[in-house]
Design an enzyme around this catalytic site. Sequence first.
Site, PDB file in Angstrom:
ATOM      1  N   ASP A  36      36.387  14.506  25.519  1.00  0.00           N
ATOM      2  CA  ASP A  36      37.603  13.449  26.224  1.00  0.00           C
ATOM      3  C   ASP A  36      37.590  13.845  27.562  1.00  0.00           C
ATOM      4  OD1 ASP A  36      37.631  12.274  23.351  1.00  0.00           O
ATOM      5  OD2 ASP A  36      38.898  13.512  23.032  1.00  0.00           O
ATOM      6  N   GLU A  66      42.931 -10.453  21.151  1.00  0.00           N
ATOM      7  CA  GLU A  66      42.452  -9.907  19.958  1.00  0.00           C
ATOM      8  C   GLU A  66      42.838  -8.885  19.805  1.00  0.00           C
ATOM      9  OE1 GLU A  66      38.761 -10.820  19.125  1.00  0.00           O
ATOM     10  OE2 GLU A  66      38.838 -12.863  19.204  1.00  0.00           O
ATOM     11  N   LYS A 119      42.330  -4.765  19.307  1.00  0.00           N
ATOM     12  CA  LYS A 119      40.941  -4.479  19.583  1.00  0.00           C
ATOM     13  C   LYS A 119      41.112  -2.681  17.882  1.00  0.00           C
ATOM     14  CE  LYS A 119      38.300  -1.348  22.194  1.00  0.00           C
ATOM     15  NZ  LYS A 119      37.787  -0.557  21.710  1.00  0.00           N
ATOM     16  N   ASP A 123      40.501   0.245  15.895  1.00  0.00           N
ATOM     17  CA  ASP A 123      39.368   1.601  16.303  1.00  0.00           C
ATOM     18  C   ASP A 123      38.734   1.539  14.832  1.00  0.00           C
ATOM     19  OD1 ASP A 123      38.812   3.314  17.601  1.00  0.00           O
ATOM     20  OD2 ASP A 123      40.320   4.457  16.933  1.00  0.00           O
ATOM     21  N   TYR A 177      34.920 -10.846  14.095  1.00  0.00           N
ATOM     22  CA  TYR A 177      35.729 -11.378  15.254  1.00  0.00           C
ATOM     23  C   TYR A 177      34.185 -11.911  16.021  1.00  0.00           C
ATOM     24  CZ  TYR A 177      33.266  -7.065  16.778  1.00  0.00           C
ATOM     25  OH  TYR A 177      32.728  -5.611  16.725  1.00  0.00           O
ATOM     26  N   LYS A 194      43.130  -1.407  27.363  1.00  0.00           N
ATOM     27  CA  LYS A 194      43.782  -0.687  26.364  1.00  0.00           C
ATOM     28  C   LYS A 194      44.962  -0.075  26.311  1.00  0.00           C
ATOM     29  CE  LYS A 194      41.073   1.130  24.572  1.00  0.00           C
ATOM     30  NZ  LYS A 194      39.624   1.998  24.625  1.00  0.00           N
ATOM     31  N   CYS A 196      27.432  30.100  42.637  1.00  0.00           N
ATOM     32  CA  CYS A 196      27.483  30.018  41.803  1.00  0.00           C
ATOM     33  C   CYS A 196      27.949  30.724  40.577  1.00  0.00           C
ATOM     34  CB  CYS A 196      26.039  29.457  41.681  1.00  0.00           C
ATOM     35  SG  CYS A 196      25.382  28.516  39.263  1.00  0.00           S
ATOM     36  N   CYS A 201      24.348  31.639  38.796  1.00  0.00           N
ATOM     37  CA  CYS A 201      22.786  32.622  39.237  1.00  0.00           C
ATOM     38  C   CYS A 201      22.969  33.185  40.686  1.00  0.00           C
ATOM     39  CB  CYS A 201      21.295  31.064  39.836  1.00  0.00           C
ATOM     40  SG  CYS A 201      22.243  30.415  41.264  1.00  0.00           S
ATOM     41  N   CYS A 247      25.920  24.909  44.056  1.00  0.00           N
ATOM     42  CA  CYS A 247      24.412  25.697  44.270  1.00  0.00           C
ATOM     43  C   CYS A 247      23.221  25.308  45.509  1.00  0.00           C
ATOM     44  CB  CYS A 247      24.228  25.729  42.175  1.00  0.00           C
ATOM     45  SG  CYS A 247      23.151  27.211  42.759  1.00  0.00           S
ATOM     46  N   CYS A 305      18.028  28.697  40.118  1.00  0.00           N
ATOM     47  CA  CYS A 305      19.497  28.626  38.704  1.00  0.00           C
ATOM     48  C   CYS A 305      19.325  27.937  37.543  1.00  0.00           C
ATOM     49  CB  CYS A 305      20.669  27.171  39.665  1.00  0.00           C
ATOM     50  SG  CYS A 305      22.485  27.298  38.470  1.00  0.00           S
TER      51      CYS A 305
END
Length: 701
Positions: free
Chosen positions: A44, A123, A125, A127, A234, A331, A425, A428, A443, A449
């Site tokens: 996420d 409509e 939505k 899930d 749908y 959403k 970095c 490396c 880096c 690396c």
Amino acid sequence: MNTLMDLDKLDAKIRHSDLVKEIRAADHAYYNIDKPQIDDAAYDTLRIELLYIEAQYPEFITKDSPSQTIGAPPSKGFQKVSHAKPMLSLSNVFNDEDVLDFINRVKRFLGLSEHDVLELIAEPKIDGLSCTLRYENRKLVMAATRGDGSEGENITANVRTIKDIPHTLPDEAPYIIEIRGEIYMGRDDFKRLNDAQTAAGKQAFANPRNAAAGSARQLDPAITAARALKFFGYALGEVSYFDVLARTSPDDLPTQSNIINSIKQWGVSVPEQIKVFSDIEQLLENYHKIMNLRPSLNFDIDGVVYKVNRLDYQERLGFVSRSPRWATAHKFPAERGVTIVNAIDIQVGRTGALTPVARLEPITVGGVVVSNATLHNADEIARKDVRIGDHVVVQRAGDVIPQVVEVVKDKRSGNPPHYEFPDHCPACGSHAIREGKDVVTRCTGGLFCPAQAVERLKHFVSRLAFDIDGLGAKIIEQFYEDGLIKTPVDIFTLKSRNNDFDTPIHAREGWGELSESNLFESIEKQKNIAFNRFIYALGIRQVGEATAKRLALSYQNLDQLIAAMSSAQDRESAAYNDLINIEDIGAAVADDIIEFFAEDHNLEITQALSQIINIEPYEIRGQSDSLVNGKIVVFTGTLITMTRQEAKAKAEQLGAKVSSSVSKKTDYVVAGEDAGSKLKKAHELEVEVLSEEAWNNLINA
């Protein structure tokens, strides 16, 4: 969505490209092999950054973006099914202003005024798991998942066990029809299933969507039959004729609401909350009403989908990559919680970008445990003044995506030190620097690396590149660490070198003769690759799937591309001018492409690969019979029968390459009213000029 305001366009585009690769690798592990390689919160975290960048720069929304696709290609456990019509995903909007922008974009594309009425159907939505049901002679003959939009998994045997999916349609239904919708699990059934799982000592499902998807994709249909799955329809896919759509009168124009009514009449369930609106205020009021109803519904929803109701408008609007221009998902707002920053770690991406990630005290937000959140870059940390030990507000935008919103300053204990962004970095030890106005710290180790080398290899085998099944992110990391694979070329010599390894692959932990054989077979199958996928696989900075396709169309083969990029090193050359005139390739992107092929190491690997694989020409699927397929077209002047945007979209849909300037390579200049300098140059170069009427006749021939 203010978290990326400090990112300039170039930095945002580079970061967007990196995020696409990482999310696709995670999708493959989750959808195809049912063994997630990162937890939900880490996944996420990647998506929040991606969607915020796309909200800030909508032009970055390309075909390879996870926001435009769902899932991953079919796994080996199911037979592959090619969709007669692509199963598209949706763009997202998050507030009322975004909805108005969507409506205005649609109107501009159609050439409507802001006062013209535009009907939208709203409509809920659902899930769940997207699925298409194919009926021939009105009998259910096939059911398939969305997959990658072009190909899905054949789950017919499982779908036949779902009680509310009819096996036969009534006589008034078309002879051939595909009904598309969502397989879901009711909340009460989900609770009963998890109670049974827990009682049997098995792992409970995280949410109803995962339960529905896992149940529908069982290799044993008996397991699916034991789960209480349901289906909402749908939309339609392929259909033999539309005259059967339920309409008030034969003179009415076919609409999306006709489709919903017809699906319902044929015995397929549809959500009762679907309504049509022509008033924007009523449309938005309905959104809030459904959001308030959400807790009382027996099925999970995560927003409201808006679709242009008239089907002829939908046809004109067409698609952008894998999303329709005529639909979007509004959403629901993010859910929030407060937790503690335990640490700030640095992740190194394929281009060397150092991205800070907040490691959080795990907190449940909206039913999902969040333990990580991106902090984007050093400037973002400083702007929010995030310090280790701070209490922070965590938000899951779009119901899934976690981010650190702000620090709760009154909960800060004492005066903890400011976070010092590293100047080396962590992978490396090379210097990490910011160049010019770049907000991203990178880096300088390059291919030295290991983090960059491994990420490039992961990208090379990813779904939209070589798509090598069985060579996922963890395997790449293991093989790289053990010296089996250091460059892309090593992948295709793996079998021939296998007996020289101290431990052959089949003798490694977790491997065997069969898995080794399957891996070699997967690698061998992918030795034939389309030119556009090959370009994409090279991992050139700022070159996503869409840009790779444009390069493949423009240069046709690898030798011509390499030669052109060599010539284009002279910024005054015709080759450079040709490159920057390719749609969506400006000076910054052109420089990255040129610099990639100017590096000897990249040339060596690219040419070595061309000796051991077969790079096939890129062809636009389904457009080979178009008279303008492969032609270079320039539009100039004011068009009457369609907007410039609509004309360009139609030309590209037919396989033409739309250019912004006229050159000797231009095939057609389409001149509308008041055409100016481009028309004059076309006459000077003796390029064929078409009127708008002649162009329409050509593409409709």
